[in-house]
Design a protein around this motif. Structure first.
Motif, PDB file in Angstrom:
ATOM      1  N   VAL A  35      50.341  41.034  48.574  1.00 56.43           N
ATOM      2  CA  VAL A  35      49.324  40.799  47.550  1.00 56.43           C
ATOM      3  C   VAL A  35      48.929  39.326  47.591  1.00 56.43           C
ATOM      4  CG1 VAL A  35      48.757  40.889  45.094  1.00 56.43           C
ATOM      5  CG2 VAL A  35      50.287  42.611  46.089  1.00 56.43           C
ATOM      6  N   ALA A  36      47.631  39.064  47.591  1.00 52.63           N
ATOM      7  CA  ALA A  36      47.110  37.700  47.509  1.00 52.63           C
ATOM      8  C   ALA A  36      46.264  37.604  46.249  1.00 52.63           C
ATOM      9  CB  ALA A  36      46.267  37.362  48.734  1.00 52.63           C
ATOM     10  N   ALA A  37      46.310  36.435  45.574  1.00 49.89           N
ATOM     11  CA  ALA A  37      45.607  36.351  44.302  1.00 49.89           C
ATOM     12  C   ALA A  37      45.426  34.905  43.881  1.00 49.89           C
ATOM     13  CB  ALA A  37      46.368  37.117  43.224  1.00 49.89           C
ATOM     14  N   LYS A  38      44.727  34.740  42.769  1.00 46.43           N
ATOM     15  CA  LYS A  38      44.624  33.439  42.097  1.00 46.43           C
ATOM     16  C   LYS A  38      44.506  33.665  40.607  1.00 46.43           C
ATOM     17  CE  LYS A  38      44.603  29.070  41.721  1.00 46.43           C
ATOM     18  NZ  LYS A  38      45.270  29.256  40.422  1.00 46.43           N
ATOM     19  N   THR A  39      45.250  32.869  39.854  1.00 52.85           N
ATOM     20  CA  THR A  39      45.197  32.914  38.395  1.00 52.85           C
ATOM     21  C   THR A  39      44.188  31.881  37.904  1.00 52.85           C
ATOM     22  OG1 THR A  39      46.949  31.265  38.209  1.00 52.85           O
ATOM     23  CG2 THR A  39      47.609  33.583  38.268  1.00 52.85           C
ATOM     24  N   GLY A  40      43.789  32.046  36.653  1.00 54.00           N
ATOM     25  CA  GLY A  40      42.872  31.075  36.059  1.00 54.00           C
ATOM     26  C   GLY A  40      42.979  31.085  34.552  1.00 54.00           C
ATOM     27  N   THR A  41      43.081  29.899  33.962  1.00 56.81           N
ATOM     28  CA  THR A  41      43.130  29.764  32.500  1.00 56.81           C
ATOM     29  C   THR A  41      42.245  28.587  32.118  1.00 56.81           C
ATOM     30  OG1 THR A  41      45.436  30.505  32.546  1.00 56.81           O
ATOM     31  CG2 THR A  41      44.616  29.565  30.482  1.00 56.81           C
ATOM     32  N   THR A  42      41.299  28.812  31.212  1.00 56.20           N
ATOM     33  CA  THR A  42      40.383  27.737  30.828  1.00 56.20           C
ATOM     34  C   THR A  42      40.961  26.934  29.668  1.00 56.20           C
ATOM     35  OG1 THR A  42      39.162  29.175  29.308  1.00 56.20           O
ATOM     36  CG2 THR A  42      38.417  29.097  31.590  1.00 56.20           C
TER      37      THR A  42
END
Length: 710
Positions: free
Chosen positions: A609-616
């Motif tokens: 699994v490849a991914a990226k998280t993001g939180t503003t």
């Protein structure tokens, strides 16, 4: 001489005027004898008191019969006028103003219908006799006996309305089936787009109830009785009645709810359909099956009471109530269907006058998986008083959307779609485009970047000092580690090193159409985008570095035509944005986000699994976008009012939704390897820092070449 003279005769004058004999006098006339005539009675006091009333009554009678005669003549004229205007029934059985759009999934199975659906021409001779009997029993039991209007029915309706405190024309109308059919025909008034704002306004005007309209309706109904036979009137009604869910006519409703023709309906199915006629939207079985079954029982009772069913037949029908087909109860993909309708050609979707069939990219199993995953996470891991919303998209590497959930109300239709309409800051999910640009320009995932405090002067805003999420600084770190731990300062440093314009071009090449921020904060995802855009951009990374255009429409055809009008099956993949090797190295870096970084909660045993998280900022938005070998899944979570989430980051609940979705999607499948490349360690490496922002001559030359090619 005198003795011999003869006697003379009379002269002529004397002959003329001879004395006439006297006339006899006639006897005097006798007076008639009165024979026992009763003596004229004198008016008493009561007679004098009642005399005015008798006089007024006589006056009213003389006035009434003359007015009645005039009204009768006017009604007759109206009946003959309307009767002369009525066309053959074949021309008016399909009274739809607009056409229908039937949406099928990737395998050709129907999952949604938009617009008005018409199943085809039926007659009283071709439908099930149970349907004909159910309609008559529930709507107009004296249908075959009245001339179009039923005075008994009207009087009964007025009495009920007044007893319940309504106006005489409010509530029960006492309309016959013929009058209802007249109303369905809008009393002969055709739809004119220059007169009504839309079809809904036209239909609302047709349903208005005023005294004058009721009079006109009655005259029109009698004209129909004069022009058509009873069975022809009933045929028009069976074809034009609205039965909820966009179904016009009983044939369409029978196919939609029961998967069969109106000719095959059982007593309980016919009774259910007839039972929803008073309020189709509220009583439709797809809205509340138990309520629709209860209405069907009432109609079965009427059919039994009027002799259409024996007590045994009615009892058997009640014991086996009508049920819906699996496709009628599925109701999946409402957000997806709305998106396809909004993005398709207007004249064949939203404003179509044809019956259109659109084959889409939807996979109903994947759609169900996304819905179940989102609901499971909210039920198991989110507090009941939370008003947070979420959206999910599942996409193939070529941009074909396989599933879409636009909010927690997964059954919504026509609702705000947070997957396609909500524009929110992307946070750290933007960082792969920075590192992808660096890899395209020759950097290695193992190159070092300085994670140390920096200050950048922003013209017009002053000094800007970016911070890491953990408020710590690690000094030199590899690009791989910087992405895995989602460190902000290295992302800003690399964004400045390779050039903001180049990063902007790469992001837009992958499909980010939103305006990107002009300053250095662009590196931290302060620009807004939609989930469908971001998921499509990540699909471009998975497919080897080529852009994709997210799409849901495969083909579009008009019902009955052999060839489609549109074939969109080759849509999706566009021009190359970065080299395949750069994309493969970026995938390796994103795999480490899950293995060693912020996306650890998305791990799936046995799968890469490849991914990226993001939180503003202030956790107003939380993102998780990742992929396996076959599918990209994008998840967004936030509050509609843009208020901060409580204790949620991209690596938390959004990662859980991603994982729950993906494990359902890949259930039973063999693992598919990701197309990644492991970087080769270099013997000489340098640390990219704030002092090197101008870049080397080699890098600057590459940037100029790329800019010149745009």
């Amino acid at each position: 001489m005198s003795g011999s003279r003869k006697k003379r005769g009379p002269l002529v004058a004397e002959k003329r005027y001879q004395k006439q004999p006297p006339k006899k006098k006639s006897p005097p006339a006798k007076r008639p004898v009165k024979r026992n005539q009763p003596a004229k009675k004198k008016r008493g006091i009561i007679g004098w008191l009642l005399a005015p009333f008798f006089w007024v009554g006589g006056l009213i009678w003389r006035f009434t019969w003359r007015i009645g005669l005039v009204v009768t003549v006017l009604i007759a004229v109206g009946v003959f006028y309307f009767a002369a205007q009525l066309p053959p029934i074949e021309e008016i059985v399909d009274g739809r103003v607009r056409g229908s759009v039937t949406l099928t999934d990737r395998d050709g199975e129907v999952f949604a219908v938009r617009g008005d659906q018409y199943g085809g021409f039926i007659t009283t001779d071709t439908v099930s006799p149970h349907l004909k009997n159910a309609v008559i029993a529930s709507e107009d039991k004296r249908f075959y006996w009245h001339p179009g209007v039923d005075p008994r029915g009207i009087a009964s309706a007025v009495r009920i309305n007044l007893r319940e405190g309504r106006g005489p024309l409010s509530g029960n109308g006492g309309s016959t089936l013929t009058q209802q059919t007249a109303k369905l025909l809008c009393l002969g008034v055709a739809y004119d787009p220059n007169t009504w704002e839309n079809e809904a306004a036209y239909e609302a005007d047709c349903r208005r109830t005023t005294l004058w309209r009721k009079v006109k309706e009655a005259v029109y109904a009698m004209a129909m009785e004069f022009r058509y036979t009873k069975d022809e009137i009933l045929t028009i009604y069976l074809n034009r009645a609205y039965l909820g869910n966009g179904n016009r006519g009983f044939e369409s409703a029978a196919q939609r709810f029961f998967g069969k023709s109106a000719a095959e309906l059982t007593p309980q199915e016919a009774a259910m359909l007839s039972g929803i006629l008073p309020a189709p939207s509220r009583l439709a079985p797809t809205t509340n099956l138990e309520r629709a079954q209860g209405r069907g029982d009432l109609v079965l009772g009427l059919m039994e009471a009027q002799g259409y069913l024996s007590p045994e037949e009615a009892a058997q029908a009640r014991a086996n109530p009508a049920t819906l087909t699996e496709s009628a109860t599925a109701r999946v993909g409402g957000y997806f269907a709305d998106w396809v309708m909004d993005n398709g050609p207007e004249f064949f979707t939203r404003d179509t006058t044809e019956d259109v069939i659109i084959q889409t990219t939807l996979d109903q199993d994947i759609q169900a998986a996304a819905e179940e995953a989102l609901l499971w996470v909210f039920e198991e891991k989110v507090s009941e008083d939370s008003v947070a919303e979420a959206a999910v998209i599942v996409m193939s590497p070529d941009g074909a959307v396989r599933g879409m959930v636009g909010g927690r109300n997964v059954r919504a239709v026509g609702a705000f779609n947070r997957a396609t309409q909500a524009r929110r800051q992307t946070g750290s999910t933007f960082k792969p485009f920075i590192y992808g640009t660096a890899l395209e320009l020759g950097f290695s995932p193992l190159d070092l970047v300085d994670d140390s405090p920096i200050t950048i002067n922003v013209p017009g805003s002053g000094d800007w000092e970016p911070q890491n999420y953990d408020r710590e600084f690690k000094g030199p770190v590899t690009l791989d580690q910087a992405l895995a731990e989602s460190r902000n300062i290295p992302a800003v440093v690399m964004n400045e090193e390779v050039g903001r314009e180049i990063v902007r071009n790469v992001a837009q090449g992958f499909g980010i159409e939103s305006d990107l921020a002009a300053g250095p904060a662009m590196a931290l995802g302060v620009s807004e985008s939609t989930l469908v855009e971001m998921t499509g951009a990540f699909a471009g990374i998975l497919n080897g570095g080529s852009s994709v255009t997210p799409y849901g429409l495969n083909s579009l055809s008009v019902r009955g035509d052999a060839e489609p009008l549109m074939d969109n099956s080759t849509a999706g993949i566009g021009e190359r944005v970065i080299r395949e090797e750069a994309a493969r190295q970026l995938i390796w870096m994103m795999m480490n986000v899950v293995e060693n970084g912020t996306g650890a909660r998305a791990k799936i045993d046995g799968w890469q699994v490849a991914a990226k998280t993001g939180t503003t900022q202030s956790a107003r938005d939380a993102w998780f976008i990742g992929f396996t070998g076959d599918y990209v899944v994008g998840v967004w979570m936030g509050n509609d009012d843009n208020s901060p989430l409580k204790g949620t980051t991209g690596g938390g609940l959004p990662a859980d939704i991603f994982r729950e979705t993906m494990v359902r999607v890949i259930d039973g499948q063999q693992p598919v390897a990701l197309p990644y490349s492991v970087p080769v360690p270099s013997t000489s490496s340098r640390v990219i820092s704030r002092s090197e922002f101008q870049g080397s001559d080699e890098i600057r030359g590459i940037l100029n070449d790329i800019l010149a090619s745009q």
